[in-house]
Design an enzyme around this catalytic site. Sequence first.
Site, PDB file in Angstrom:
ATOM      1  N   SER A 130      -3.269  -2.286  -2.446  1.00 55.89           N
ATOM      2  CA  SER A 130      -3.156  -1.377  -1.314  1.00 55.89           C
ATOM      3  C   SER A 130      -4.517  -1.284  -0.613  1.00 55.89           C
ATOM      4  O   SER A 130      -5.129  -2.296  -0.323  1.00 55.89           O
ATOM      5  CB  SER A 130      -2.629  -0.021  -1.791  1.00 55.89           C
ATOM      6  OG  SER A 130      -2.263   0.794  -0.710  1.00 55.89           O
ATOM      7  N   HIS A 134       5.998  -1.530  -2.928  1.00 59.12           N
ATOM      8  CA  HIS A 134       4.544  -1.500  -2.908  1.00 59.12           C
ATOM      9  C   HIS A 134       3.909  -1.849  -4.251  1.00 59.12           C
ATOM     10  O   HIS A 134       2.692  -1.980  -4.330  1.00 59.12           O
ATOM     11  CB  HIS A 134       4.100  -0.082  -2.488  1.00 59.12           C
ATOM     12  CG  HIS A 134       2.698   0.010  -1.989  1.00 59.12           C
ATOM     13  ND1 HIS A 134       2.210  -0.776  -0.960  1.00 59.12           N
ATOM     14  CD2 HIS A 134       1.664   0.820  -2.364  1.00 59.12           C
ATOM     15  CE1 HIS A 134       0.940  -0.460  -0.734  1.00 59.12           C
ATOM     16  NE2 HIS A 134       0.586   0.492  -1.567  1.00 59.12           N
ATOM     17  N   ASP A 151       8.142  -3.395   0.899  1.00 52.74           N
ATOM     18  CA  ASP A 151       6.955  -2.549   0.986  1.00 52.74           C
ATOM     19  C   ASP A 151       6.772  -2.116   2.432  1.00 52.74           C
ATOM     20  O   ASP A 151       6.020  -2.717   3.201  1.00 52.74           O
ATOM     21  CB  ASP A 151       5.731  -3.320   0.492  1.00 52.74           C
ATOM     22  CG  ASP A 151       4.482  -2.459   0.435  1.00 52.74           C
ATOM     23  OD1 ASP A 151       4.552  -1.287   0.857  1.00 52.74           O
ATOM     24  OD2 ASP A 151       3.443  -2.966  -0.014  1.00 52.74           O
TER      25      ASP A 151
END
Length: 284
Positions: A95, A261, A232
Amino acid sequence: MSIQSTVMSEGFALNVSILGNGRPILVVGSSIYYPRLFSEQLYTSFQLIFLDHRGFVKPPRTLEPEDYALDKVLDDIETARQTLGLEDFIILGHSGHAFMALEYAKKYPQHVRKVVLLNTAPTNSPERQQQSIAFFNETASPERKRQFEADISLLAGDIEREPERRFAHMCIRMGAHSFYDYAYDAAWMWEGVFTSMPVIDHLWGEAFAQLNLIDSLKEVVKPVFIGLGRYDYLVSPVSLWDAVDDSQEHVKKVIFEKSGHNPMFEEPELFDAILTDWIHETDN
């Protein structure tokens, strides 16, 4: 093997959690949150070193803007590398932490052998964030949208009750954007995770908005693995990465078709196998 330790950097106590045996993989982020996402099986092949950054530890003083500049975070990682005696390692960022991982590899390339970037968009600019929201609105199923509307309606109350945990509450309530199983409740992943909002607001809101990972890739000659989740929606669409193709021989891009994700958590066996194969293939 499980080892807990602390690295001191400019007064910040950065906790370290070391799990497993084998080649070291330095995972930048929370030493509490990230061990919950990776499979026990991966720890049999690699030593994962989970390192806090300043956004996940209580500040030692009233913070000034220079305390949470991205360069300071990169220097913290280098201090940890020296303290832990890492001479030849893989750096992994998931991320927003993908920006930290790749920027570290640019600034301190000497001991980095490979870079793993998971579930990130090339930039965190406001324009890209709006593009991701639009993609969700245009393509998500009605059931996923209803789940999101129900979850996000609770966010204001969460933040009013615990404003200092705004980042964690937002991540939890964005579950329909984050998981293949859009009803998954990730609250347990965030239990006990401290968030320093001035640091996180600056990094995610300003520093990462000014970077473009596709441009940064041109300055990194190490093998790079990019892992993305088809569902995601936080950093969607995966087509944002279309400029990265087979012509870039040092970069491998993989899309996990039944993940959001967190493919290391949602498709652990496939994730472990693909990542392990790539690490071995790029040893030559």
